[in-house]
Design an enzyme around this catalytic site. Sequence first.
Site, PDB file in Angstrom:
ATOM      1  N   HIS A   1      28.911  55.302  54.052  1.00 36.66           N
ATOM      2  CA  HIS A   1      27.936  55.987  53.206  1.00 36.66           C
ATOM      3  C   HIS A   1      26.946  54.949  52.679  1.00 36.66           C
ATOM      4  CE1 HIS A   1      31.226  58.730  53.663  1.00 36.66           C
ATOM      5  NE2 HIS A   1      30.591  59.716  53.024  1.00 36.66           N
TER       6      HIS A   1
ATOM      7  N   PRO B   1      38.686  33.111  37.988  1.00 41.22           N
ATOM      8  CA  PRO B   1      38.374  34.460  37.522  1.00 41.22           C
ATOM      9  C   PRO B   1      39.694  35.185  37.229  1.00 41.22           C
ATOM     10  CG  PRO B   1      37.135  33.925  39.516  1.00 41.22           C
ATOM     11  CD  PRO B   1      38.185  32.870  39.354  1.00 41.22           C
ATOM     12  N   LEU B   2      39.953  35.471  35.985  1.00 38.46           N
ATOM     13  CA  LEU B   2      41.299  35.881  35.568  1.00 38.46           C
ATOM     14  C   LEU B   2      41.719  37.206  36.205  1.00 38.46           C
ATOM     15  CD1 LEU B   2      41.155  34.784  31.834  1.00 38.46           C
ATOM     16  CD2 LEU B   2      42.336  33.663  33.733  1.00 38.46           C
TER      17      LEU B   2
ATOM     18  N   SER C   1      36.887  59.861  54.691  1.00 39.17           N
ATOM     19  CA  SER C   1      35.448  59.590  54.629  1.00 39.17           C
ATOM     20  C   SER C   1      35.090  58.252  55.262  1.00 39.17           C
ATOM     21  CB  SER C   1      34.975  59.600  53.174  1.00 39.17           C
ATOM     22  OG  SER C   1      35.134  60.872  52.595  1.00 39.17           O
TER      23      SER C   1
ATOM     24  N   HIS D   1      41.245  22.408  30.192  1.00 33.14           N
ATOM     25  CA  HIS D   1      42.104  23.277  29.386  1.00 33.14           C
ATOM     26  C   HIS D   1      43.511  22.682  29.316  1.00 33.14           C
ATOM     27  CE1 HIS D   1      38.795  25.800  30.811  1.00 33.14           C
ATOM     28  NE2 HIS D   1      39.030  26.608  29.795  1.00 33.14           N
TER      29      HIS D   1
ATOM     30  N   GLU E   1      39.544  50.005  43.959  1.00 32.53           N
ATOM     31  CA  GLU E   1      38.692  49.218  44.852  1.00 32.53           C
ATOM     32  C   GLU E   1      38.805  47.716  44.600  1.00 32.53           C
ATOM     33  OE1 GLU E   1      36.620  53.235  44.271  1.00 32.53           O
ATOM     34  OE2 GLU E   1      37.557  51.730  42.980  1.00 32.53           O
TER      35      GLU E   1
ATOM     36  N   ASP F   1      47.504  35.802  28.994  1.00 33.37           N
ATOM     37  CA  ASP F   1      47.006  36.998  28.304  1.00 33.37           C
ATOM     38  C   ASP F   1      45.708  37.493  28.938  1.00 33.37           C
ATOM     39  OD1 ASP F   1      48.804  37.166  25.793  1.00 33.37           O
ATOM     40  OD2 ASP F   1      48.134  35.088  25.749  1.00 33.37           O
TER      41      ASP F   1
ATOM     42  N   HIS G   1      43.015  25.197  23.547  1.00 32.07           N
ATOM     43  CA  HIS G   1      42.836  25.993  24.762  1.00 32.07           C
ATOM     44  C   HIS G   1      41.874  25.357  25.758  1.00 32.07           C
ATOM     45  CE1 HIS G   1      41.516  29.220  27.429  1.00 32.07           C
ATOM     46  NE2 HIS G   1      42.566  29.916  27.049  1.00 32.07           N
TER      47      HIS G   1
ATOM     48  N   HIS H   1      25.890  57.501  44.067  1.00 30.71           N
ATOM     49  CA  HIS H   1      26.652  57.126  45.251  1.00 30.71           C
ATOM     50  C   HIS H   1      25.782  56.545  46.363  1.00 30.71           C
ATOM     51  CE1 HIS H   1      29.810  59.202  43.223  1.00 30.71           C
ATOM     52  NE2 HIS H   1      30.639  59.157  44.251  1.00 30.71           N
TER      53      HIS H   1
ATOM     54  N   ILE I   1      47.391  33.432  22.279  1.00 33.72           N
ATOM     55  CA  ILE I   1      46.147  32.725  21.942  1.00 33.72           C
ATOM     56  C   ILE I   1      45.121  32.898  23.053  1.00 33.72           C
ATOM     57  CG2 ILE I   1      45.105  30.446  21.554  1.00 33.72           C
ATOM     58  CD1 ILE I   1      46.692  31.386  19.175  1.00 33.72           C
TER      59      ILE I   1
END
Length: 663
Positions: free
Chosen positions: A459, A121-122, A382, A31, A409, A158, A262, A471, A190
Site C-alpha cells: 500500500h 536506543p532503549l 493485505s 555512564h 510493527e 527502567d 547516571h 494510510h 533512578i
Amino acid sequence: MAQNNEINNLDLSNAIRMLSVDAVEKANSGHPGMPMGMADVATILFTKFLKFDSSCPNWINRDRFILSAGHGSMLLYSLLYLNGYEDISIEDIKNFRSLNSKTAGHPEYGELKGIETTTGPLGQGLANAVGIALAEKIMSNKYGDDLFNHKTFVIAGDGCLMEGISQEAISFAGHLGLGKLVVLFDDNGISIDGPTSLSTSDNQLLRFQASKWHTLECDGHSPLEIEDAINKAIADPRPSLIACKTKIGFGSPNKEGKSSSHGSPMGKDEIELIRNTLNWNCDPFIIPSNILDVWNNNGLKGKDSRESWEELYNDSNYYLEINDMISGRNLDNLESSLESYKLSLIENLSSLATRKSSENVLNELTEIVSNLIGGSADLTGSNNTLAKNQKAVTSKDFSGSYIYYGIREHGMAAIMNGIALHSGLIPYGGTFLVFTDYCRPSIRLSALMGLKVIYIMTHDSIGLGEDGPTHQPVEHLSALRAIPNLEVWRPADSTETLEVWQAALASKNTPSIIALSRQNLKPVRHDYTKKNLSSLGAYVVVEKENSEISLFASGSELEIAVNASEKLAVEGIEARVISVPSLDRFYLQDEKYKADIINTTPKIVIEAGVRQSWDYILNQNDIFIGMSGYGASAPAKDLYKHFSITEDKVISSVKSILNRRSS
C-alpha cells in the site's frame, strides 16, 4: 581486596566497577552508575551460568548476552576484556568513546566479537533478544536440541521497560512461551531526571505476569540471591523477569543511589573515595593479576563444552546445510533456480498488484530457500506475505516458517533484527508502508548493523485509495532513502518484483525495503532478459535513438511514463523512459553508468510521493510530478487525476520543457 587464593565475587565485581569508572573518567563522558550497580549480577551470570568460550566468540550454540541498557556499555566492555576476548585490550578500554575506538559510547555490533547487537536506543536490545530466543527455538526444532540449545540473557533498565517497544516484545515473548529468555532488570529506581517515581509507578512484576512471564525478585548485590534467582528462572518453562534491586553507582560514598552517578564521570575526588570504599588499591586501569587470571580462566571454561559440541556438529547430517545458510552459500544459485519462473512471467503477461506479484515470488522462493522466516503485523492478507507452503510458528509448534506478529510493527522490526543476528535465518515481515514510521528506529538499526532483513511494505502510495491520508504514504519513500545502508526498492511489475526479491536476498550486509502496490499494474517488461536489470537500481525500459527528453519513474508510475512516451511518439516527440526500482542501488553504480542513465536531456520524474530524494537526478529546470502534501480518501484513479499524476500531465510537462528550450 582478597589475596591470591581468596578471590571472591566482590573482587571480580569490583574489577568491572573500577574499569568502568576509570574509562568514563578518562573519556570525560559516559555512564558509570549502571555498570557499578549491575556488576554483581553480571559477575554471577558470567561465572556461574553463561555458556561461552572467549577463544571462539562466534560459536553458534553459545548463550547470548544482550546489554539492552546500552548506555552502560562499560559493563560489557569490561566483561569482554576480563574474560580474555582476543579483540579487546586494555588500550581499547582506555580509548573508550574515542574516535575510531572499538569501545564506542554505546555497544556497536561488529566492532567487538562479544557484542551481540547494537544497543543504546532503549528497549531495542530487549526486543532483539526476543528474536534471538525465537530463532533458537526454530533452529532447535528443525535441527535438534543437541545442536541448538542455548539461552538468551538480557540486562535491561527502567528506561528499557518504559519504552513502548518493551511491551510489544514482552507480550510477544510471553505469547510464544520463549522459556530460554531471561531478563535481568536493573531495578535501581533512578533515571537521568531523578527517581523514576517522577514519571512512572508501574509494578513491573505484575506487568510481566500479565504477559505470561515468570517473575521473581532478588537483592542485586547478594551473590547467593542472584544465583538462586537465575537458577529458578532457568528451571521455569516460561520467559523470566528477575527484578534485581540494585544501587546505581554502588560503592560511591556521595553518589550511590543518586541520578548524579547516571550519566557523568564520577570525578577524581570521588573516584579516590570509591577506591577506598571498595578497598581497591590499584592505579587506574590496573587489574591485579590474581583477579585477572580468575576472569581469564572463566572466559575459557566453556572451551571443552564447545569442542565437544563441534565434534557432534561436524559429524551431523546438517553440517553442510547449516554452514551454507550461515554463510549465504545456499543462495548462490538463486537466479538460475528462478530462471524458468522469470521466463513464465514474460510468457504470461498479466496485470497484478505488486503485492500479489511478491506473494507469487514467495511461493517460489520458499520452495528453494529453506531458511526464509516470514511474517506480518496483522496484515497477512493485505501484505500477501504468507506463501502457500508456509505454516505458522506457535507456542506449541516451532516447525513453521511464518510468524503472526500481531499489531506490533516496532516490535516486529526489532525481533526480525534479532532473528538475523542469531544467524542462519533470513527474516522478512510486512505492514503498510505508512507504518514504517512505527518501525523506523529498528529499521535504522538494521542498516547500522548491516543485517539481511527484508521489509515488505505494501500500500505504497495514494494508489491504496479510500483509506485516505492517514494510510497513504507520501514522504515515506524519501524518508527511508535518507537512511544510510538501506536499500529501498519499488518494483513496477511482476518481473521487477522477482528481480527486486533476488537483489534483496543477494545483499549480504544491507537490509531492504520492498515497497509494493495495492492496485493492479500493467506489465512494463515484455521481453525476457536473463540479467537482473532491477539490480542496477535504474535502467532504460524504453529507448529512443534521438531522445529529446527522459522520463524517470518508479513502481506504479512507470506505467504512466511508458504510456506517455508512446503518445508523445505519435506526435513526433522522442521520450526515453527509465525505470528506477531503487535510487539507493543506482547511486552505487559506476560513474559512467550513472552518467549514461541520467543523460544530458531534460528530465521529468514521476513518483506518487514527495520530491526530496530525486534531486540527485533533477536539475533546476527539470520537472517533478508527484505529491507535495497529503493524500485524500477516494478511489485510486480519482486520486491520481486529482493530484495530476497522469499521462496528460506528463505530456504537457514535456511540451512545456521543450517549448522553453526552443524559445
